[in-house]
Design a protein around this motif. Structure first.
Motif, short mmCIF file in Angstrom:
data_model
loop_
_atom_site.label_atom_id
_atom_site.label_comp_id
_atom_site.label_asym_id
_atom_site.label_seq_id
_atom_site.Cartn_x
_atom_site.Cartn_y
_atom_site.Cartn_z
N GLU A 195 0.82 -1.29 -0.15
CA GLU A 195 0.09 -0.21 -0.05
C GLU A 195 0.87 1.33 -0.21
N ILE A 196 0.27 2.29 -1.03
CA ILE A 196 1.03 3.61 -0.74
C ILE A 196 -0.07 4.65 -0.57
N ARG A 197 0.08 5.37 0.44
CA ARG A 197 -0.87 6.46 0.69
C ARG A 197 -1.54 7.21 -0.63
N PHE A 198 -2.70 7.52 -0.73
CA PHE A 198 -3.26 8.19 -2.04
C PHE A 198 -2.76 9.49 -2.27
N ASP A 199 -2.53 10.34 -1.01
CA ASP A 199 -1.86 11.57 -1.35
C ASP A 199 -0.41 11.65 -1.63
N ILE A 200 0.35 10.40 -1.62
CA ILE A 200 1.46 10.33 -2.05
C ILE A 200 1.55 9.88 -3.73
N VAL A 201 0.80 8.83 -3.68
CA VAL A 201 0.32 8.56 -5.36
C VAL A 201 0.22 9.69 -6.15
N GLN A 202 -0.70 10.62 -5.44
CA GLN A 202 -1.13 11.97 -6.26
C GLN A 202 0.28 12.61 -6.57
N LYS A 203 1.29 12.73 -5.87
CA LYS A 203 2.45 13.47 -5.95
C LYS A 203 3.63 12.56 -6.86
N VAL A 204 3.70 11.32 -6.95
CA VAL A 204 4.55 10.54 -7.60
C VAL A 204 3.81 9.53 -8.64
N GLY A 205 2.80 9.35 -8.77
CA GLY A 205 2.02 8.72 -9.80
C GLY A 205 1.88 7.34 -9.54
N PHE A 206 0.93 6.56 -10.21
CA PHE A 206 0.44 5.12 -9.78
C PHE A 206 1.38 4.21 -10.25
N GLU A 207 2.57 4.44 -10.79
CA GLU A 207 3.57 3.67 -11.19
C GLU A 207 4.31 3.33 -9.98
N ALA A 208 4.43 3.99 -8.85
CA ALA A 208 4.93 3.75 -7.68
C ALA A 208 4.39 2.40 -7.16
N ILE A 209 2.89 2.12 -7.10
CA ILE A 209 2.41 1.04 -6.40
C ILE A 209 2.63 -0.08 -7.47
N LYS A 210 2.67 0.02 -8.79
CA LYS A 210 3.03 -0.95 -9.57
C LYS A 210 4.36 -1.53 -9.36
N LEU A 211 5.46 -0.60 -9.20
CA LEU A 211 6.61 -1.05 -8.84
C LEU A 211 6.71 -1.77 -7.38
N LEU A 212 6.15 -1.26 -6.43
CA LEU A 212 6.16 -1.95 -5.39
C LEU A 212 5.69 -3.21 -5.35
N GLN A 213 4.39 -3.31 -5.96
CA GLN A 213 3.70 -4.73 -5.78
C GLN A 213 4.46 -5.64 -6.78
N LYS A 214 5.10 -5.21 -7.88
CA LYS A 214 6.14 -6.29 -8.62
C LYS A 214 7.21 -6.60 -7.72
N GLU A 215 7.82 -5.90 -6.92
CA GLU A 215 8.83 -6.39 -6.01
C GLU A 215 8.53 -7.28 -5.06
N LEU A 216 7.22 -6.89 -4.45
CA LEU A 216 6.79 -7.72 -3.47
C LEU A 216 6.25 -9.12 -4.09
N ASN A 217 5.72 -9.24 -5.01
CA ASN A 217 5.30 -10.32 -5.61
C ASN A 217 6.34 -11.35 -6.21
N PHE A 218 7.63 -10.71 -7.08
CA PHE A 218 8.41 -11.64 -7.61
C PHE A 218 10.06 -11.43 -7.15
N SER A 219 10.25 -10.91 -5.90
CA SER A 219 11.60 -10.82 -5.29
C SER A 219 11.26 -10.59 -3.82
N ARG A 220 12.40 -11.24 -3.33
CA ARG A 220 12.36 -10.89 -1.71
C ARG A 220 13.38 -9.89 -1.35
N GLU A 221 13.94 -9.05 -2.30
CA GLU A 221 15.20 -8.24 -2.03
C GLU A 221 14.39 -6.89 -1.44
N ILE A 222 13.30 -6.66 -1.70
CA ILE A 222 12.80 -5.35 -1.16
C ILE A 222 12.33 -5.50 0.34
#
Length: 232
Positions: A171-198
């Motif tokens: 999860e990323i707060r909506f007010d932060i998504v508004q500042k940096v874009g929805f791509e931030a959530i996509k990147l976060l969820q990709k890392e959580l789903n496909f790698s343990r490095e994060i």
């Protein structure tokens, strides 16, 4: 053995503590240490070290060497073992150590509970190009570049007020998504789903001492670079 540990006092001042490891009776015996795999003519009887509650018998033998016996005293700390010895590192130092090449062979151990002996479960790295990190009992493979990238992503989000607990849930707060874009959530969820490095920066990442404007700029660069890579 005496080890040095950089920490802070109750007023937030940086101080250095001397950590003394426990010493055990040395016995004359020929054996190969099950930890470092070197031959010795004297060592420490394992039952002089561990209690009746010890269960990790698969990782030890009747005897271990004196150097490895000292590692039983530092379960409370994060540390690196390399040809120069043992280095205790605090949680604020982990990022810098993970983002620069280490001297092989080495082990990199991060404790999250401060309750378990981890050194005999940690993989020995013979290269710093791609290496294993023990996050508690989990072995995570990574590189210095990946650690720079993921720490930057997490720590810049922290500057904007994002909690690591929410990031762990994807999860990323909506007010932060508004500042940096929805791509931030996509990147976060990709890392959580496909790698343990994060999981490493999600445990020990520290809020950067920069402005929100700088953090937004940094995140925009990270997300733009990620989008470009995906299109190639």
């Amino acid at each position: 053995m005496e080890l040095y540990y950089q920490t802070r006092d109750g007023d937030g001042n940086d101080i250095e503590k001397i950590i003394k490891t426990k010493e055990y009776q040395i016995r004359s015996v020929c054996f190969e240490c099950p930890i470092c795999r070197k031959h010795y003519d004297s060592g420490v009887y394992i039952k002089d070290i561990v209690s009746s509650k010890f269960t990790d018998w698969a990782y030890v033998d009747d005897y271990i060497c004196e150097s490895c016996s000292a590692l039983f005293s530092i379960y409370f700390y994060n540390y690196i073992i390399d040809p120069d010895g043992v280095r205790l590192i605090n949680i604020r130092q982990i990022r810098d150590e993970l983002t620069k090449p280490q001297k092989p062979p080495f082990k990199f151990i991060i404790t999250t509970t401060q309750k378990k002996h981890l050194f005999y479960k940690a993989e020995t790295n013979y290269s710093s190009n791609r290496f294993a990190v023990n996050l508690e009992t989990e072995t995570i493979y990574t590189t210095c570049d990946r650690m720079k990238y993921l720490f930057s992503f997490v720590e810049n989000l922290q500057v904007l007020g994002q909690s690591k607990d929410q990031l762990k849930r994807g999860e990323i707060r909506f007010d932060i998504v508004q500042k940096v874009g929805f791509e931030a959530i996509k990147l976060l969820q990709k890392e959580l789903n496909f790698s343990r490095e994060i999981q490493i920066p999600l445990y020990c990442g520290q809020k950067l001492e920069i402005s929100e404007e700088e953090a937004i700029c940094n995140l925009n660069s990270i997300l733009t670079a990620q989008t470009t890579r995906e299109r190639l």
